[in-house]
Write a protein that holds these residues in place. Structure first.
Motif: not given
Ligand code: BTN
Length: 251
Positions: A28-29, A57, A61, A63, A123
């Protein structure tokens, strides 16, 4: 157990004034971003904060504890680190302001709190903000802002509400150019000013709509100055909004 060392950073990208750590594959970034934020804070908060971007990735991750899935090499997955000098309580509003700036840069709408959506509420991008605390618990340390933008991916199995720039027939499919445009948009925000939050209101596809959020259903009547969504006038601080009717049905 010793703490793993954060990855070494390249020199700042001249166009962004920030180091851009580009990785082929990472869990994950945001995880790497938090490690880099910790190192930056522990070193006294000196020097430009980096951006981390990855092609793939393995444990992205999302929300609310969800995961974020993206086909390798198709989308823009990045994390930008930000250290605005703000009380911690103002952080959620700052995230809305950054999301609004990105929505403007991409000419997209916003679903509260910070989903970037098209004209049919599908989205296109999600934003996950995490916080790495600094020396003072009541102030922002570093906000680790992760963005997943669907660029070239065309299939979203099990996600009927998702779309991508390619599916929308949009011409901007160069992930480097998109990264630069979005980081510049975020860096251009005058965090905490009235105008910054008005940019969110202008692009909103939530206000004035009937919503279901945090166990409540009602009309999204406004956005409070701290970023809370007002549903029938009562503040909601966190949750996922479901738009229960189209933009014209407000009853
Ligand atoms: C959401 O659930 O709407 C938020 C998603 C966010 C995803 C991005 S991808 C780059 C960054 N690294 C992650 O692990 N998650 C965010």
């Amino acid at each position: 157990m010793s703490t793993p060392l954060p990855p070494a950073l390249p020199p700042p990208d001249p166009a962004l004034g920030r180091p851009v750590l580009a990785l082929d594959r990472v869990d994950s970034t945001n995880r790497i971003g938090r490690q880099l934020a910790r190192a930056w804070l522990d070193a006294g908060g000196l020097g430009p904060l980096p951006v981390v971007v990855a092609d793939h990735q393995t444990a992205g991750r999302g929300r609310q504890g969800r995961s974020w899935q993206a086909e390798p090499g198709q989308n823009l997955l990045f994390t930008v680190l930000l250290a605005p000098d703000l009380p911690l309580a103002r952080a959620p509003r700052a995230v809305l302001e950054w999301a609004a700036a990105m929505a403007e840069a991409l000419d997209l709408g916003l679903k509260w709190p910070n989903d970037l959506v098209d004209d049919h509420d599908r989205k296109v991008a999600g934003v996950l903000a995490e916080h790495e605390p600094g020396a003072r618990g009541d102030r922002v340390g570093v906000i680790v802002l992760g963005v997943g933008l669907n660029v070239r991916q065309r299939d979203f199995p099990g996600l009927p509400g998702a779309t991508s720039l390619a599916l929308l027939g949009r011409p901007e499919l160069d992930r480097d150019a998109l990264l630069h445009a979005l980081v510049r948009a975020v860096d251009g925000v005058a965090v905490g000013t009235d105008g910054a939050l008005d940019r969110w209101r202008t692009r909103s596809r939530t206000l004035g709509r009937r919503v279901r959020v945090a166990g409540r259903e009602g009309l999204a009547t406004g956005l409070r100055d701290d970023g809370a969504l007002l549903v029938d006038g009562a503040p909601v601080l966190a949750g996922d909004v479901e738009l229960v009717a189209g933009p014209d049905a407000t009853g």
